[in-house]
Design a protein around this motif. Sequence first.
Motif, PDB file in Angstrom:
ATOM      1  N   THR A   1       5.801 -15.387 -45.160  1.00 27.06           N
ATOM      2  CA  THR A   1       6.179 -16.378 -44.143  1.00 27.06           C
ATOM      3  C   THR A   1       7.421 -17.151 -44.579  1.00 27.06           C
ATOM      4  OG1 THR A   1       3.870 -16.547 -43.460  1.00 27.06           O
ATOM      5  CG2 THR A   1       5.333 -18.330 -42.782  1.00 27.06           C
TER       6      THR A   1
ATOM      7  N   THR B   1      -0.503 -18.204 -42.401  1.00 32.71           N
ATOM      8  CA  THR B   1      -0.348 -17.499 -41.132  1.00 32.71           C
ATOM      9  C   THR B   1      -1.721 -17.170 -40.567  1.00 32.71           C
ATOM     10  OG1 THR B   1       1.594 -16.497 -42.108  1.00 32.71           O
ATOM     11  CG2 THR B   1       0.811 -15.539 -40.048  1.00 32.71           C
TER      12      THR B   1
ATOM     13  N   ASP C   1       5.205 -11.039 -38.895  1.00 29.87           N
ATOM     14  CA  ASP C   1       4.553 -11.613 -40.076  1.00 29.87           C
ATOM     15  C   ASP C   1       3.070 -11.250 -40.015  1.00 29.87           C
ATOM     16  OD1 ASP C   1       4.142 -13.075 -42.341  1.00 29.87           O
ATOM     17  OD2 ASP C   1       4.408 -15.043 -41.393  1.00 29.87           O
ATOM     18  N   THR C   2       2.474 -11.022 -41.150  1.00 29.03           N
ATOM     19  CA  THR C   2       1.033 -10.730 -41.177  1.00 29.03           C
ATOM     20  C   THR C   2       0.350 -11.644 -42.189  1.00 29.03           C
ATOM     21  OG1 THR C   2       1.121  -9.073 -42.945  1.00 29.03           O
ATOM     22  CG2 THR C   2       1.475  -8.283 -40.699  1.00 29.03           C
TER      23      THR C   2
HETATM   24 MG    MG Z   1       2.018 -16.229 -44.378  1.00 26.72          MG
END
Ligand code: MG
Length: 208
Positions: A24, A42, A72-73
Amino acid sequence: VVGSDTSITKYKIVFLGEQSVGKTSLITRFMYGSFDPNNQATIGIDFLSKTIYPDSNENGSNEKVIRLQLWDTAGQERFRSLIPSYIRDSNVAILIYDITSKSTFEYLDSWYEDIKQQKHDFENQLESGEFIIVIVGNKFDLAEENIESSGDLEGKTLGLIKRQVSFEEGERKAKVLGAKIFIETSSKSGYNVNQLFKQIGEILPEVN
Ligand code: MG
Ligand code: GDP
């Protein structure tokens, strides 16, 4: 200024890696040029878009225009079931580890296996450049040599901050996993972050 004859190509980039490696933060640094040490974990998947001009020069001519979709994961187990479909749809997978954490480096193999399982015709896609793997060693600012040169001995004596994965190990791993790019970055200082995306832009095929 983007000329009318310029074509825009879209690519999906998925960020993979263990929790806390800086996925992130890397996206935030690239998107906004900032670093927030208190960013939130996240939840599931987030995506952002950014246009890059990998061939841009001092004259301001931009031959190549690329729209990147950054996915993003979250590494937490409970969100993992969401990740396979994002891998399937992606053109680029960025596998991130933390250079101060050997275990995050070792987990790259398991992320690689996930990709291999999800990507249809994986070997061919990799070979043709249709699908690209990138390996990123993040938190370069915490590397021992930088702490020494910045005179911050406190972190060193406490033994809390230390490089656990050498540049050469990262490079070797990239070769083994068929990655086209290997780079060390710092989302905190910004080191090599734009360079990473510039290199990706340079090798993405032009599809008109
Ligand atoms: Mg993250
Ligand atoms: P993610 O779980 O992979 O998304 O990781 P985050 O981006 O949330 O970062 C996890 C933690 O590492 C946060 O406390 C960040 O502030 C910190 N962090 C991320 N990137 C860097 C970096 O390049 N250098 C340093 N020193 N800390 C970082």
